[in-house]
Write a protein that holds these residues in place. Structure first.
Motif, short mmCIF file in Angstrom:
data_model
loop_
_atom_site.label_atom_id
_atom_site.label_comp_id
_atom_site.label_asym_id
_atom_site.label_seq_id
_atom_site.Cartn_x
_atom_site.Cartn_y
_atom_site.Cartn_z
N THR A 139 -2.29 23.40 -34.31
CA THR A 139 -2.94 23.03 -35.44
C THR A 139 -2.93 24.21 -36.17
N ASN A 140 -2.55 25.78 -35.84
CA ASN A 140 -2.78 26.75 -36.37
C ASN A 140 -1.04 27.20 -37.14
N LEU A 141 -0.46 26.16 -37.03
CA LEU A 141 0.86 26.34 -37.55
C LEU A 141 0.98 25.51 -39.23
N HIS A 142 1.01 26.42 -39.97
CA HIS A 142 1.12 25.66 -41.29
C HIS A 142 2.44 25.61 -42.01
N ALA A 143 2.55 24.96 -43.14
CA ALA A 143 3.82 24.74 -43.97
C ALA A 143 3.52 24.82 -45.36
N THR A 144 4.67 25.01 -45.99
CA THR A 144 4.69 25.22 -47.42
C THR A 144 6.03 24.99 -47.82
N SER A 145 6.18 24.43 -49.10
CA SER A 145 7.40 24.20 -49.57
C SER A 145 7.61 25.16 -50.90
N ASP A 146 6.89 26.32 -51.10
CA ASP A 146 6.88 27.38 -51.83
C ASP A 146 7.18 28.52 -51.36
N ILE A 147 8.29 28.93 -51.50
CA ILE A 147 9.08 29.92 -50.88
C ILE A 147 8.55 31.31 -51.10
N ALA A 148 7.89 31.45 -52.42
CA ALA A 148 7.16 32.58 -52.71
C ALA A 148 6.15 32.77 -51.96
N GLN A 149 5.29 31.85 -51.71
CA GLN A 149 4.27 31.76 -50.80
C GLN A 149 4.42 32.20 -49.49
N ALA A 150 5.58 31.67 -49.00
CA ALA A 150 5.86 32.07 -47.74
C ALA A 150 6.33 33.60 -47.64
N VAL A 151 7.00 33.93 -48.48
CA VAL A 151 7.55 35.63 -48.64
C VAL A 151 6.22 36.31 -48.63
N ALA A 152 5.36 36.22 -49.74
CA ALA A 152 4.24 36.94 -49.90
C ALA A 152 3.55 36.81 -48.65
N HIS A 153 3.44 35.76 -47.98
CA HIS A 153 2.55 35.92 -46.38
C HIS A 153 2.90 36.71 -45.44
N SER A 154 4.25 37.12 -45.53
CA SER A 154 4.97 37.75 -44.38
C SER A 154 5.31 39.16 -44.32
N THR A 155 5.16 39.70 -43.29
CA THR A 155 5.78 40.92 -42.87
C THR A 155 7.14 40.88 -41.91
N THR A 156 7.36 39.55 -41.59
CA THR A 156 8.65 39.34 -40.82
C THR A 156 9.10 37.86 -41.24
N ILE A 157 10.17 37.92 -41.72
CA ILE A 157 11.05 36.45 -42.15
C ILE A 157 11.84 36.18 -41.04
N ILE A 158 11.73 35.17 -40.49
CA ILE A 158 12.71 34.23 -39.74
C ILE A 158 13.55 33.48 -40.50
N VAL A 159 14.87 33.74 -40.67
CA VAL A 159 15.72 32.69 -41.29
C VAL A 159 16.32 31.72 -40.35
N ALA A 160 16.20 30.36 -40.63
CA ALA A 160 16.58 29.52 -39.53
C ALA A 160 17.15 28.29 -39.99
N VAL A 161 18.02 28.60 -41.27
CA VAL A 161 18.82 27.49 -41.71
C VAL A 161 20.18 27.38 -41.32
N PRO A 162 20.85 26.38 -41.63
CA PRO A 162 22.31 26.48 -41.16
C PRO A 162 23.03 27.54 -42.02
N THR A 163 24.29 28.09 -41.42
CA THR A 163 24.93 28.98 -41.93
C THR A 163 25.27 28.89 -43.37
N LYS A 164 25.61 27.45 -43.48
CA LYS A 164 26.15 27.30 -45.19
C LYS A 164 25.00 27.56 -46.38
N ALA A 165 23.87 27.27 -45.61
CA ALA A 165 22.63 27.59 -46.67
C ALA A 165 21.96 28.74 -46.74
N ILE A 166 22.57 29.70 -45.79
CA ILE A 166 22.07 31.20 -45.87
C ILE A 166 22.13 32.04 -47.33
N ARG A 167 23.14 31.64 -48.00
CA ARG A 167 23.17 32.42 -49.17
C ARG A 167 22.24 31.88 -50.27
N GLU A 168 22.19 30.40 -50.27
CA GLU A 168 21.18 29.85 -51.27
C GLU A 168 19.86 30.43 -50.92
#
Ligand SMILES: NC(=O)C1=CN([C@@H]2O[C@H](COP(=O)(O)OP(=O)(O)OC[C@H]3O[C@@H](n4cnc5c(N)ncnc54)[C@H](OP(=O)(O)O)[C@@H]3O)[C@@H](O)[C@H]2O)C=CC1
Ligand SMILES: O=C(CO)COP(=O)(O)O
Length: 338
Positions: A57-86
């Motif tokens: 329950t302490n795991l939260h989600a957002t569809s706003d990437i700006a919010q996710a980036v502003a929140h973080s000092t560490t960013i885990i990139v976990a999308v498939p290879t073909k989506a990395i550049r996008e």
């Protein structure tokens, strides 16, 4: 407690976010689907990718990437290879401080032949990148969320950054090692998917365990040959991110690559297989990259080359196996050491 976000809410992004939240980190998952963010926040599930799992329950989600980036000092990139550049492009507009990047994707980009850390390094301004760490090893999401014992490796030339990632994820059921060999770790993680597709094919053809053992060991030989020529440490390929990940991906029913190969071996065509999977099968694009890399580095990669024929030139799986068996006679060890 660290402030972390995970970009990508597929099976692996969600499982890793769960580990981080359970470790007490302030964790936010970014998904490009607003309905999925709502499901994670309100029902604490991600039914499409982890159908039986109750998320913390302490795991939260957002569809706003700006919010996710502003929140973080560490960013885990976990999308498939073909989506990395996008995804990098979307992040670019929002980065305004130095962040530690961790990527967990297992692929190589066809044509550019870049590893993921290379794509990240060229896509993100150095001013905003503390370090890029790769986290890789034998680790199916389906078992991680059940808290089954899992071992994995955090790799970075800067060992202190790798240790930071080790501390972030490590717990009683998720044991993290470190390695300085980024090339070896990334090449082992990407190329094992190619061999897993081949192992699925021979299982689909009902060729049994001898054939699978042959693919795992000769597969490791060709992965090591290429990886070492590209600058990887030969010992890395005998470790978790080489041999370890090859074993789990070639033998587990959880593996998307093995399952896709299995359907091909049973006679289905690639487009139908990919449609039925509904999740990323990284080995398909990586087979193209491996085929190109073998030419570029002049390294023999017979399994990858035959698989390329099956995936992209309509070669019958059985014909590809026959071709492998009837290759010119070889010495086992001499050839591996070249
Ligand atoms: N699954 C596992 O156990 C493991 C996977 N990995 C690696 O992790 C990476 C991700 O795999 P996995 O989680 O299994 O993949 P999945 O197919 O389960 O999920 C991929 C996720 O990425 C999202 N996505 C795809 N394209 C984009 C895009 N352009 N922008 C934003 N989001 C996007 C998908 O969204 P949508 O739902 O809209 O398609 C989905 O949420 C792969 O490289 C894989 O090899 C590594 C170790 C273990
Ligand atoms: O990398 C993985 C396990 O370590 C996942 O492999 P699959 O993508 O084949 O499921």
């Amino acid at each position: 407690m660290e402030r972390v976000c995970v970009l990508g809410a597929g099976s692996w992004g969600s499982a890793l976010a769960m580990v981080l939240a359970e470790n007490g980190h302030d964790t936010l998952v970014w998904t490009h689907r607003a309905d999925q963010a709502e499901e994670i926040n309100e029902q604490h599930t991600n039914r499409r990718y982890l159908p039986e799992t109750e998320l913390p329950t302490n795991l939260h989600a957002t569809s706003d990437i700006a919010q996710a980036v502003a929140h973080s000092t560490t960013i885990i990139v976990a999308v498939p290879t073909k989506a990395i550049r996008e995804v990098c492009e979307k992040m670019l507009a929002t980065l305004d401080k130095k962040v530690l990047f961790v990527h967990v994707s297992k692929g190589i980009e066809p044509d550019s032949l870049k590893r993921i850390s290379e794509i990240l390094a060229e896509s993100l301004p150095a001013d905003f990148v503390e370090e890029i760490v790769v986290l890789s090893g034998p680790s199916h999401a389906e078992e991680v969320v059940l808290h089954h014992p899992t071992t994995i490796t955090a790799a970075c030339a800067n060992i202190e950054a790798a240790e930071k990632v080790q501390d972030l994820f490590m717990n009683q059921f998720f044991r993290v090692y470190t390695n300085e060999d980024v090339i070896g770790v990334e090449m082992g993680g990407a190329l094992k998917n190619v061999i897993a597709l081949a192992a699925g094919i021979t299982d689909g053809l009902n060729y049994g365990d001898n054939a699978k053992a042959a693919l795992i060991t000769r597969g490791l030989a060709e992965i090591t040959r290429l990886g070492v020529k590209m600058g990887g440490n030969p010992f890395t390929f005998a470790g978790l991110t080489g041999m370890g990940d090859l074993i789990v991906t070639c033998t587990s029913v959880h593996s998307r690559n093995w399952r896709a190969g299995n359907m091909l071996g049973k006679g289905m065509k690639l487009p139908q297989v990919l449609e039925q999977m509904g999740m990323v099968v990284e080995g398909v694009r990586t087979t193209k990259a491996a085929y190109q890399l073998a030419e570029k580095y002049d390294v023999a990669m017979p399994i990858s080359s035959e698989l390329y024929g099956v995936l992209f030139n309509d070669v019958e799986p059985k014909v590809a196996v026959d071709a492998l068996m009837m290759r010119v006679k070889k010495r086992e060890i001499d050839e591996m050491m070249q």
